[in-house]
Design an enzyme around this catalytic site. Structure first.
Site, short mmCIF file in Angstrom:
data_model
loop_
_atom_site.label_atom_id
_atom_site.label_comp_id
_atom_site.label_asym_id
_atom_site.label_seq_id
_atom_site.Cartn_x
_atom_site.Cartn_y
_atom_site.Cartn_z
N LYS A 91 0.83 -1.20 0.00
CA LYS A 91 0.00 0.00 0.00
C LYS A 91 0.87 1.25 0.00
O LYS A 91 0.68 2.16 -0.82
CB LYS A 91 -0.92 0.01 1.22
CG LYS A 91 -1.89 1.18 1.24
CD LYS A 91 -2.57 1.35 2.59
CE LYS A 91 -1.67 2.09 3.56
NZ LYS A 91 -2.36 2.47 4.81
N ASP B 211 -6.43 1.07 1.04
CA ASP B 211 -6.49 1.39 2.46
C ASP B 211 -7.87 0.99 3.00
O ASP B 211 -8.64 0.33 2.30
CB ASP B 211 -6.20 2.88 2.69
CG ASP B 211 -7.31 3.79 2.17
OD1 ASP B 211 -8.25 3.27 1.50
OD2 ASP B 211 -7.27 5.00 2.43
#
Length: 319
Positions: free
Chosen positions: A185, A203
């Site tokens: 991420k 997220d």
């Protein structure tokens, strides 16, 4: 035939005529009873009313082609609603973005943006941060929470950048994920926004919304990333991430989505999970949609031109 015989026959005929109607009425009553019971039972077990989108979804399973079309239409709608969607962490170079993204775990981008100016003013380069006193770094980033673990991560990645990459942030996924505290991420945030290389940032907001929209049922971030990547051209991945995350922070909240103020409600299978009354839903809007400042101290000009407001600096610290 004798008179007594005729009288007996007539009496028998009369008995048959009067008995027949009684049997027919009883039969009708018996036949009517189960129908009434069945109707009553059916009424009790009738399914509750569902929103139109849910009825349509239940009536016919969505094909992959239809899913792709709906997903891309949602993204087009979001792009019109958020033409200024951008990464909400303040940064001036890849190093600042990398550190800020690591620090954003378990806190808001706003809190990170209020904290990093003092950090970067004192430690502007990886070499400076790697040589810092850990206790001083901890004190600077304390407002973001989990400051001891984050201090170890950002000082560790600063040391790795200094020793292994000549003080420069690498522009490859396989190199970034080797750095302390850096996962896929974080790597995609840096690649997409500092190097212009497409990536999907999964997220909590992104994962929540794509499941609500039935783009995927996956919960593992890596699997979500792959599933959504198959629905969109690679060139759209970074901006898609911004659009979805912006929407999740402003309208499609975790606990109480503002369904009545949502511009993509007709395309959403989860419509009705949140507040559907338009007036009540409007009061749930956050950031510029609710008339409040955004998360960046120094947001892009496009955001300001669209009416966005910069966030205030952290009290007691210089911006």
């Amino acid at each position: 035939m004798s008179a007594p015989a005729k009288k007996t026959a007539a009496k028998a005929a009369t008995s048959k005529k009067t008995a027949a109607p009684k049997q027919t009425a009883a039969a009708k009553k018996a036949a009517a009873t189960p129908k009434k019971s069945a109707t009553k039972a059916a009424t009790k077990t009738a399914a509750p009313k569902q929103p139109a989108a849910a009825k349509k979804s239940a009536a016919r399973p969505e094909t992959h082609t239809a899913l792709v079309r709906r997903a891309r239409k949602i993204n087009r709608e979001l792009a019109e609603v958020y033409p200024y969607a951008h990464p909400e962490l303040d940064f001036e170079n890849p190093f600042q973005l990398l550190v800020a993204t690591v620090m954003s775990a378990q806190t808001t981008d706003l809190r990170v943006n209020q904290t990093t100016p003092a950090l970067f003013a004192k430690y502007p380069t990886p070499e400076d941060l790697a040589a810092a006193n850990p206790e001083e770094v901890e004190e600077l980033i304390r407002p973001t929470g989990f400051f001891r673990a984050k201090t170890r991560s950002i000082m560790g990645l600063a040391k790795a950048l200094s020793e292994d990459f000549g003080g420069e942030v690498p522009g490859r996924l396989e190199d970034l994920v080797k750095l302390p505290g850096v996962g896929r991420k974080t790597a995609f945030v840096v690649l997409g926004n500092a190097f212009g290389r497409p990536g999907i940032t999964v997220d909590t907001h992104f994962g929540r919304l794509v499941r609500r929209w039935k783009w995927t049922d996956e919960t593992d971030p890596d699997k979500v990333e792959r599933a959504i990547g198959e629905l969109f051209p690679k060139s759209e991945w970074t901006q898609l991430s911004h659009n979805v995350i912006f929407h999740g922070r402003r309208i499609c909240h975790s606990r109480k989505p503002a369904c009545g103020a949502c511009p993509i409600a007709p395309l959403c299978p989860a419509y009705g999970e949140g507040e559907t009354d338009p007036d009540k839903a409007e009061k749930l809007l956050k950031y510029e949609k609710g008339g409040f400042p955004g998360q960046r101290l120094k947001p892009p000009q496009s955001y300001l031109d669209a009416g966005g407001l910069p966030a205030p600096p952290l009290a007691g610290r210089e911006a």
